[in-house]
Design an enzyme around this catalytic site. Sequence first.
Site, PDB file in Angstrom:
ATOM      1  N   GLY A 139      39.947  47.325  27.622  1.00  0.00           N
ATOM      2  CA  GLY A 139      38.522  47.097  27.324  1.00  0.00           C
ATOM      3  C   GLY A 139      37.891  48.274  26.612  1.00  0.00           C
ATOM      4  CB  SER A 142      36.495  46.320  22.093  1.00  0.00           C
ATOM      5  OG  SER A 142      36.003  45.612  23.213  1.00  0.00           O
ATOM      6  CB  SER A 143      32.069  47.331  23.749  1.00  0.00           C
ATOM      7  OG  SER A 143      32.501  46.595  24.888  1.00  0.00           O
ATOM      8  N   GLY A 144      31.287  49.843  25.119  1.00  0.00           N
ATOM      9  CA  GLY A 144      30.772  50.398  26.378  1.00  0.00           C
ATOM     10  C   GLY A 144      31.566  51.555  26.965  1.00  0.00           C
ATOM     11  CB  THR A 193      27.713  48.919  28.486  1.00  0.00           C
ATOM     12  OG1 THR A 193      27.631  48.020  29.603  1.00  0.00           O
ATOM     13  CG2 THR A 193      28.134  50.290  28.968  1.00  0.00           C
ATOM     14  CB  SER A 197      35.294  50.207  41.735  1.00  0.00           C
ATOM     15  OG  SER A 197      34.566  49.494  42.696  1.00  0.00           O
ATOM     16  CB  ALA A 230      33.343  38.941  45.926  1.00  0.00           C
ATOM     17  CB  SER A 231      35.479  40.741  41.327  1.00  0.00           C
ATOM     18  OG  SER A 231      34.525  41.481  40.581  1.00  0.00           O
ATOM     19  CE  LYS A 232      34.020  45.783  38.486  1.00  0.00           C
ATOM     20  NZ  LYS A 232      35.108  46.320  37.651  1.00  0.00           N
ATOM     21  CE1 TYR A 287      31.384  43.266  37.615  1.00  0.00           C
ATOM     22  CE2 TYR A 287      29.712  44.207  39.061  1.00  0.00           C
ATOM     23  CZ  TYR A 287      30.648  44.367  38.068  1.00  0.00           C
ATOM     24  OH  TYR A 287      30.883  45.600  37.518  1.00  0.00           O
ATOM     25  CG  ASP A 315      42.999  37.608  27.403  1.00  0.00           C
ATOM     26  OD1 ASP A 315      42.556  38.006  28.496  1.00  0.00           O
ATOM     27  OD2 ASP A 315      42.674  36.525  26.888  1.00  0.00           O
TER      28      ASP A 315
HETATM   29  N1  LIG Z   1      27.551  48.602  32.663  1.00  0.00           N
HETATM   30  C1  LIG Z   1      27.374  48.749  33.957  1.00  0.00           C
HETATM   31  O1  LIG Z   1      26.227  48.839  34.452  1.00  0.00           O
HETATM   32  C2  LIG Z   1      28.575  48.860  34.882  1.00  0.00           C
HETATM   33  C3  LIG Z   1      28.369  49.355  36.181  1.00  0.00           C
HETATM   34  C4  LIG Z   1      29.447  49.463  37.043  1.00  0.00           C
HETATM   35  C5  LIG Z   1      30.722  49.104  36.640  1.00  0.00           C
HETATM   36  N2  LIG Z   1      30.900  48.614  35.376  1.00  0.00           N
HETATM   37  C6  LIG Z   1      32.279  48.236  34.995  1.00  0.00           C
HETATM   38  O2  LIG Z   1      32.661  48.979  33.857  1.00  0.00           O
HETATM   39  C7  LIG Z   1      33.666  48.270  33.130  1.00  0.00           C
HETATM   40  C8  LIG Z   1      33.300  48.252  31.648  1.00  0.00           C
HETATM   41  O3  LIG Z   1      32.108  47.521  31.468  1.00  0.00           O
HETATM   42  P1  LIG Z   1      31.025  47.870  30.343  1.00  0.00           P
HETATM   43  O4  LIG Z   1      29.757  48.142  31.047  1.00  0.00           O
HETATM   44  O5  LIG Z   1      31.551  48.870  29.401  1.00  0.00           O
HETATM   45  O6  LIG Z   1      30.855  46.415  29.665  1.00  0.00           O
HETATM   46  P2  LIG Z   1      31.225  45.833  28.221  1.00  0.00           P
HETATM   47  O7  LIG Z   1      30.628  46.670  27.155  1.00  0.00           O
HETATM   48  O8  LIG Z   1      30.902  44.376  28.303  1.00  0.00           O
HETATM   49  O9  LIG Z   1      32.813  46.055  28.140  1.00  0.00           O
HETATM   50  C9  LIG Z   1      33.731  45.206  28.747  1.00  0.00           C
HETATM   51  C10 LIG Z   1      35.088  45.440  28.110  1.00  0.00           C
HETATM   52  O10 LIG Z   1      36.040  44.611  28.782  1.00  0.00           O
HETATM   53  C11 LIG Z   1      36.818  43.944  27.796  1.00  0.00           C
HETATM   54  N3  LIG Z   1      37.292  42.661  28.313  1.00  0.00           N
HETATM   55  C12 LIG Z   1      36.572  41.648  28.860  1.00  0.00           C
HETATM   56  N4  LIG Z   1      37.389  40.644  29.203  1.00  0.00           N
HETATM   57  C13 LIG Z   1      38.655  41.039  28.871  1.00  0.00           C
HETATM   58  C14 LIG Z   1      39.926  40.436  28.990  1.00  0.00           C
HETATM   59  N5  LIG Z   1      40.114  39.210  29.495  1.00  0.00           N
HETATM   60  N6  LIG Z   1      41.019  41.132  28.560  1.00  0.00           N
HETATM   61  C15 LIG Z   1      40.866  42.360  28.024  1.00  0.00           C
HETATM   62  N7  LIG Z   1      39.689  42.980  27.883  1.00  0.00           N
HETATM   63  C16 LIG Z   1      38.592  42.315  28.305  1.00  0.00           C
HETATM   64  C17 LIG Z   1      35.900  43.767  26.601  1.00  0.00           C
HETATM   65  O11 LIG Z   1      36.677  43.705  25.421  1.00  0.00           O
HETATM   66  P3  LIG Z   1      36.762  42.458  24.423  1.00  0.00           P
HETATM   67  O12 LIG Z   1      35.546  41.590  24.654  1.00  0.00           O
HETATM   68  O13 LIG Z   1      36.797  43.100  23.070  1.00  0.00           O
HETATM   69  O14 LIG Z   1      38.038  41.803  24.800  1.00  0.00           O
HETATM   70  C18 LIG Z   1      35.112  45.066  26.633  1.00  0.00           C
HETATM   71  O15 LIG Z   1      35.791  46.080  25.926  1.00  0.00           O
HETATM   72  C19 LIG Z   1      33.764  46.876  33.780  1.00  0.00           C
HETATM   73  O16 LIG Z   1      34.882  46.852  34.645  1.00  0.00           O
HETATM   74  C20 LIG Z   1      32.473  46.787  34.576  1.00  0.00           C
HETATM   75  O17 LIG Z   1      32.612  45.922  35.685  1.00  0.00           O
HETATM   76  C21 LIG Z   1      29.867  48.497  34.484  1.00  0.00           C
END
Ligand SMILES: NC(=O)c1ccc[n+]([C@@H]2O[C@H](COP(=O)([O-])OP(=O)(O)OC[C@H]3O[C@@H](n4cnc5c(N)ncnc54)[C@H](OP(=O)(O)O)[C@@H]3O)[C@@H](O)[C@H]2O)c1
Length: 271
Positions: A12, A14-16, A181, A132, A148-150, A146, A54
Amino acid sequence: MTTDRPVALVTGASSGIGKETALALVAAGFHVVGTGRDTSRVTPLEGVTLLDLDVVSDASVTAAVQEVSERFGRIDVLVNNAGVGSMGAAEETSVAQAQAVFDTNVFGVMRMVNEVLPHMRARRGGRIINISSVLGFLPQPYMAAYAASKHAIEGYTESLDHEVRDHGVRALIVEPAYTRTGFEANSAKPEIPLHVYAKQRQTVDRVMAEAVRGGDAPAIVAKAIVAAATAPKPKPRYTAGPLAGRARVLRRLAPAAVFDKQIRKMNRLAG
Ligand SMILES: NC(=O)c1ccc[n+]([C@@H]2O[C@H](COP(=O)([O-])OP(=O)(O)OC[C@H]3O[C@@H](n4cnc5c(N)ncnc54)[C@H](OP(=O)(O)O)[C@@H]3O)[C@@H](O)[C@H]2O)c1
Protein backbone atom coordinates in the site's frame (compact mmCIF):
# COMPACT_ATOMS: atom_id res chain seq x y z
CA MET A 1 20.75 -9.75 -8.03
CA THR A 2 21.79 -9.77 -4.39
CA THR A 3 22.52 -6.68 -2.37
CA ASP A 4 24.37 -5.73 0.80
CA ARG A 5 21.78 -3.08 1.55
CA PRO A 6 18.73 -4.17 3.60
CA VAL A 7 15.51 -4.59 1.62
CA ALA A 8 12.09 -3.37 2.77
CA LEU A 9 8.78 -4.39 1.20
CA VAL A 10 5.94 -1.92 1.91
CA THR A 11 2.36 -2.82 0.96
CA GLY A 12 0.00 0.00 0.00
CA ALA A 13 2.77 2.44 -0.91
CA SER A 14 0.71 4.19 -3.59
CA SER A 15 -0.62 6.81 -1.16
CA GLY A 16 -0.84 8.08 2.41
CA ILE A 17 1.15 6.40 5.17
CA GLY A 18 2.64 3.73 2.89
CA LYS A 19 4.01 6.29 0.45
CA GLU A 20 5.66 8.34 3.22
CA THR A 21 7.01 5.16 4.78
CA ALA A 22 8.56 3.99 1.51
CA LEU A 23 10.35 7.35 1.13
CA ALA A 24 11.44 7.41 4.79
CA LEU A 25 12.89 3.90 4.49
CA VAL A 26 14.85 4.96 1.38
CA ALA A 27 16.25 7.87 3.42
CA ALA A 28 17.15 5.38 6.18
CA GLY A 29 19.28 3.36 3.72
CA PHE A 30 16.94 0.60 2.56
CA HIS A 31 16.28 -0.72 -0.92
CA VAL A 32 12.50 -0.25 -0.93
CA VAL A 33 9.88 -2.10 -2.91
CA GLY A 34 6.54 -0.32 -2.64
CA THR A 35 3.32 -1.91 -3.81
CA GLY A 36 -0.16 -0.95 -4.96
CA ARG A 37 -2.90 -2.74 -6.87
CA ASP A 38 -2.11 -0.86 -10.10
CA THR A 39 1.23 0.91 -9.94
CA SER A 40 0.98 2.06 -13.58
CA ARG A 41 -1.26 4.80 -12.14
CA VAL A 42 1.18 5.78 -9.39
CA THR A 43 3.63 8.69 -9.76
CA PRO A 44 7.15 7.21 -9.43
CA LEU A 45 8.70 7.63 -5.98
CA GLU A 46 12.40 8.42 -5.92
CA GLY A 47 14.44 5.38 -4.94
CA VAL A 48 11.38 3.11 -4.66
CA THR A 49 10.81 0.08 -6.92
CA LEU A 50 7.06 -0.11 -7.57
CA LEU A 51 5.38 -3.48 -7.87
CA ASP A 52 1.76 -4.55 -8.41
CA LEU A 53 0.28 -6.48 -5.50
CA ASP A 54 -3.26 -7.16 -4.37
CA VAL A 55 -3.16 -8.52 -0.82
CA VAL A 56 -6.55 -10.23 -1.20
CA SER A 57 -5.15 -12.54 -3.91
CA ASP A 58 -3.03 -15.57 -2.94
CA ALA A 59 -1.52 -15.69 -6.45
CA SER A 60 -0.64 -11.99 -6.44
CA VAL A 61 1.04 -12.23 -3.01
CA THR A 62 3.05 -15.31 -4.02
CA ALA A 63 4.18 -13.72 -7.30
CA ALA A 64 5.16 -10.39 -5.71
CA VAL A 65 7.18 -11.93 -2.87
CA GLN A 66 8.92 -14.28 -5.30
CA GLU A 67 9.82 -11.35 -7.54
CA VAL A 68 11.32 -9.37 -4.65
CA SER A 69 13.27 -12.38 -3.46
CA GLU A 70 14.62 -13.13 -6.96
CA ARG A 71 15.51 -9.48 -7.67
CA PHE A 72 17.15 -8.64 -4.35
CA GLY A 73 17.97 -11.98 -2.73
CA ARG A 74 16.64 -10.88 0.67
CA ILE A 75 13.69 -9.31 2.48
CA ASP A 76 14.70 -7.69 5.76
CA VAL A 77 11.57 -5.69 6.59
CA LEU A 78 7.95 -6.26 5.64
CA VAL A 79 5.59 -3.37 6.36
CA ASN A 80 1.99 -4.57 6.17
CA ASN A 81 0.39 -1.19 5.62
CA ALA A 82 -2.30 -1.87 2.95
CA GLY A 83 -5.69 -1.41 4.56
CA VAL A 84 -9.23 -0.23 4.03
CA GLY A 85 -11.71 1.52 6.30
CA SER A 86 -15.37 0.71 6.73
CA MET A 87 -17.97 3.13 8.01
CA GLY A 88 -21.51 2.56 9.26
CA ALA A 89 -23.29 1.02 12.23
CA ALA A 90 -22.59 -2.65 12.87
CA GLU A 91 -26.16 -3.53 11.89
CA GLU A 92 -25.76 -1.60 8.63
CA THR A 93 -22.69 -3.63 7.68
CA SER A 94 -23.37 -6.85 5.79
CA VAL A 95 -21.28 -9.92 6.57
CA ALA A 96 -19.93 -9.71 3.01
CA GLN A 97 -18.77 -6.12 3.66
CA ALA A 98 -17.08 -7.14 6.91
CA GLN A 99 -15.46 -10.11 5.14
CA ALA A 100 -14.04 -7.76 2.50
CA VAL A 101 -12.53 -5.56 5.23
CA PHE A 102 -11.00 -8.59 6.94
CA ASP A 103 -9.76 -9.97 3.62
CA THR A 104 -7.55 -6.90 3.18
CA ASN A 105 -6.77 -5.85 6.76
CA VAL A 106 -6.36 -9.25 8.39
CA PHE A 107 -6.08 -12.09 5.84
CA GLY A 108 -4.02 -9.84 3.56
CA VAL A 109 -1.50 -9.50 6.38
CA MET A 110 -1.56 -13.25 7.03
CA ARG A 111 -0.99 -14.00 3.32
CA MET A 112 2.02 -11.66 3.27
CA VAL A 113 3.47 -13.06 6.50
CA ASN A 114 3.15 -16.70 5.38
CA GLU A 115 4.87 -15.90 2.11
CA VAL A 116 7.69 -13.74 3.51
CA LEU A 117 8.54 -15.70 6.67
CA PRO A 118 10.36 -18.61 4.95
CA HIS A 119 12.75 -16.04 3.39
CA MET A 120 13.33 -14.33 6.75
CA ARG A 121 13.78 -17.61 8.62
CA ALA A 122 16.26 -18.85 6.02
CA ARG A 123 18.46 -15.81 6.72
CA ARG A 124 17.65 -15.92 10.47
CA GLY A 125 16.61 -12.29 10.49
CA GLY A 126 13.84 -9.90 9.64
CA ARG A 127 11.12 -7.61 10.92
CA ILE A 128 7.43 -7.73 10.19
CA ILE A 129 5.74 -4.43 10.99
CA ASN A 130 1.96 -4.54 11.00
CA ILE A 131 0.08 -1.26 10.83
CA SER A 132 -2.69 -1.41 13.36
CA SER A 133 -4.44 1.71 14.67
CA VAL A 134 -5.57 3.20 17.96
CA LEU A 135 -8.74 1.33 16.92
CA GLY A 136 -6.72 -1.84 17.56
CA PHE A 137 -7.21 -1.14 21.28
CA LEU A 138 -10.10 1.37 21.41
CA PRO A 139 -13.72 0.84 20.37
CA GLN A 140 -15.11 3.03 17.58
CA PRO A 141 -18.89 3.18 17.24
CA TYR A 142 -19.98 3.25 13.59
CA MET A 143 -16.70 1.63 12.55
CA ALA A 144 -17.12 -1.73 14.28
CA ALA A 145 -15.95 -3.94 11.41
CA TYR A 146 -12.79 -1.88 10.93
CA ALA A 147 -12.06 -1.73 14.69
CA ALA A 148 -12.58 -5.52 14.85
CA SER A 149 -10.06 -6.02 12.02
CA LYS A 150 -7.43 -3.91 13.80
CA HIS A 151 -8.09 -5.65 17.16
CA ALA A 152 -7.51 -8.92 15.26
CA ILE A 153 -4.18 -7.64 13.95
CA GLU A 154 -3.04 -6.82 17.48
CA GLY A 155 -3.74 -10.35 18.77
CA TYR A 156 -2.27 -11.94 15.67
CA THR A 157 0.94 -9.90 15.71
CA GLU A 158 1.67 -10.32 19.43
CA SER A 159 1.14 -14.09 19.13
CA LEU A 160 3.25 -14.32 15.97
CA ASP A 161 6.08 -12.37 17.62
CA HIS A 162 6.47 -15.06 20.28
CA GLU A 163 6.74 -17.76 17.61
CA VAL A 164 9.22 -16.09 15.26
CA ARG A 165 11.58 -14.56 17.83
CA ASP A 166 13.32 -17.95 18.14
CA HIS A 167 14.14 -17.69 14.42
CA GLY A 168 15.70 -14.22 14.59
CA VAL A 169 12.52 -12.50 13.34
CA ARG A 170 10.34 -9.97 15.16
CA ALA A 171 6.69 -9.07 14.51
CA LEU A 172 5.86 -5.56 15.68
CA ILE A 173 2.83 -3.28 15.80
CA VAL A 174 2.58 0.40 14.86
CA GLU A 175 -0.52 2.24 16.03
CA PRO A 176 -1.36 5.53 14.28
CA ALA A 177 -4.14 7.84 15.46
CA TYR A 178 -6.04 10.03 12.96
CA THR A 179 -3.70 10.68 10.03
CA ARG A 180 -4.21 13.08 7.10
CA THR A 181 -4.59 10.66 4.17
CA GLY A 182 -7.30 9.61 1.72
CA PHE A 183 -8.26 6.82 4.14
CA GLU A 184 -11.72 8.16 4.96
CA ALA A 185 -12.62 8.79 1.32
CA ASN A 186 -11.40 5.27 0.46
CA SER A 187 -13.51 3.68 3.23
CA ALA A 188 -16.48 1.43 2.42
CA LYS A 189 -19.87 3.00 3.14
CA PRO A 190 -22.73 1.12 4.89
CA GLU A 191 -24.27 -1.50 2.61
CA ILE A 192 -27.63 -1.62 4.39
CA PRO A 193 -28.31 1.99 5.52
CA LEU A 194 -30.97 2.02 8.25
CA HIS A 195 -32.98 5.14 9.08
CA VAL A 196 -32.70 4.44 12.81
CA TYR A 197 -28.90 5.01 12.74
CA ALA A 198 -28.76 7.72 10.05
CA LYS A 199 -28.55 10.82 12.28
CA GLN A 200 -25.95 9.45 14.68
CA ARG A 201 -23.94 7.94 11.82
CA GLN A 202 -23.75 11.33 10.11
CA THR A 203 -22.62 12.92 13.39
CA VAL A 204 -19.87 10.33 13.86
CA ASP A 205 -18.86 10.66 10.18
CA ARG A 206 -18.44 14.41 10.76
CA VAL A 207 -16.42 13.83 13.94
CA MET A 208 -14.15 11.40 12.07
CA ALA A 209 -13.73 13.70 9.05
CA GLU A 210 -12.77 16.63 11.33
CA ALA A 211 -10.37 14.42 13.30
CA VAL A 212 -8.65 13.15 10.13
CA ARG A 213 -8.40 16.71 8.73
CA GLY A 214 -6.73 17.87 11.95
CA GLY A 215 -4.76 14.63 12.35
CA ASP A 216 -1.08 13.79 12.15
CA ALA A 217 0.93 14.11 8.95
CA PRO A 218 1.67 10.66 7.46
CA ALA A 219 5.38 11.41 7.99
CA ILE A 220 4.82 11.06 11.78
CA VAL A 221 3.65 7.48 11.27
CA ALA A 222 6.49 6.82 8.82
CA LYS A 223 8.96 7.93 11.52
CA ALA A 224 7.53 5.39 14.00
CA ILE A 225 7.73 2.66 11.33
CA VAL A 226 11.39 3.48 10.58
CA ALA A 227 12.08 3.34 14.34
CA ALA A 228 10.46 -0.12 14.50
CA ALA A 229 12.46 -1.24 11.45
CA THR A 230 15.84 -0.03 12.70
CA ALA A 231 15.89 -0.04 16.53
CA PRO A 232 18.59 -2.45 17.77
CA LYS A 233 16.13 -3.66 20.44
CA PRO A 234 12.65 -2.99 19.06
CA LYS A 235 9.58 -2.53 21.25
CA PRO A 236 6.65 -4.87 20.55
CA ARG A 237 4.43 -1.86 19.74
CA TYR A 238 4.92 1.76 18.76
CA THR A 239 2.25 4.42 19.05
CA ALA A 240 2.66 7.04 16.31
CA GLY A 241 2.26 10.64 17.42
CA PRO A 242 1.19 12.21 20.73
CA LEU A 243 -2.57 11.54 20.42
CA ALA A 244 -2.01 7.81 19.90
CA GLY A 245 0.33 7.81 22.93
CA ARG A 246 -2.29 9.54 25.10
CA ALA A 247 -5.02 7.16 23.88
CA ARG A 248 -2.95 4.15 24.92
CA VAL A 249 -2.28 5.59 28.39
CA LEU A 250 -6.01 6.37 28.78
CA ARG A 251 -6.94 2.83 27.76
CA ARG A 252 -4.49 1.35 30.27
CA LEU A 253 -5.07 3.62 33.25
CA ALA A 254 -8.55 5.14 33.10
CA PRO A 255 -11.27 3.36 35.13
CA ALA A 256 -13.73 1.55 32.83
CA ALA A 257 -16.61 3.95 33.56
CA VAL A 258 -14.47 7.04 32.81
CA PHE A 259 -13.19 5.47 29.61
CA ASP A 260 -16.72 4.49 28.51
CA LYS A 261 -17.96 8.04 29.11
CA GLN A 262 -15.07 9.54 27.15
CA ILE A 263 -15.78 7.34 24.09
CA ARG A 264 -19.44 8.43 24.12
CA LYS A 265 -18.51 12.10 24.55
CA MET A 266 -15.97 12.03 21.71
CA ASN A 267 -18.55 10.51 19.37
CA ARG A 268 -21.33 12.83 20.59
CA LEU A 269 -23.44 9.92 21.77
CA ALA A 270 -26.03 10.67 24.46
CA GLY A 271 -25.52 9.60 28.11
N1 LIG B 1 -5.43 7.55 8.04
C1 LIG B 1 -5.71 7.23 9.29
O1 LIG B 1 -6.32 8.02 10.04
C2 LIG B 1 -5.24 5.89 9.85
C3 LIG B 1 -5.24 5.72 11.24
C4 LIG B 1 -4.83 4.51 11.78
C5 LIG B 1 -4.40 3.48 10.96
N2 LIG B 1 -4.42 3.66 9.61
C6 LIG B 1 -3.97 2.52 8.78
O2 LIG B 1 -2.88 2.94 7.97
C7 LIG B 1 -2.81 2.14 6.80
C8 LIG B 1 -2.65 3.03 5.58
O3 LIG B 1 -3.80 3.83 5.42
P1 LIG B 1 -3.77 5.32 4.84
O4 LIG B 1 -4.34 6.19 5.88
O5 LIG B 1 -2.45 5.64 4.28
O6 LIG B 1 -4.91 5.19 3.70
P2 LIG B 1 -4.87 5.25 2.10
O7 LIG B 1 -4.21 6.49 1.64
O8 LIG B 1 -6.27 4.93 1.67
O9 LIG B 1 -3.88 4.04 1.72
C9 LIG B 1 -4.29 2.71 1.69
C10 LIG B 1 -3.27 1.92 0.89
O10 LIG B 1 -3.65 0.55 0.91
C11 LIG B 1 -3.59 0.05 -0.42
N3 LIG B 1 -4.55 -1.04 -0.59
C12 LIG B 1 -5.89 -1.04 -0.34
N4 LIG B 1 -6.41 -2.24 -0.64
C13 LIG B 1 -5.37 -3.01 -1.09
C14 LIG B 1 -5.28 -4.34 -1.54
N5 LIG B 1 -6.33 -5.17 -1.63
N6 LIG B 1 -4.05 -4.82 -1.92
C15 LIG B 1 -2.97 -4.02 -1.86
N7 LIG B 1 -3.00 -2.74 -1.44
C16 LIG B 1 -4.20 -2.25 -1.06
C17 LIG B 1 -3.90 1.23 -1.32
O11 LIG B 1 -3.29 1.04 -2.58
P3 LIG B 1 -4.05 0.90 -3.98
O12 LIG B 1 -5.43 1.50 -3.82
O13 LIG B 1 -3.17 1.66 -4.92
O14 LIG B 1 -4.06 -0.56 -4.22
C18 LIG B 1 -3.21 2.36 -0.57
O15 LIG B 1 -1.86 2.46 -0.96
C19 LIG B 1 -4.08 1.27 6.79
O16 LIG B 1 -3.76 -0.02 7.27
C20 LIG B 1 -4.98 1.99 7.78
O17 LIG B 1 -5.90 1.10 8.38
C21 LIG B 1 -4.82 4.84 9.03
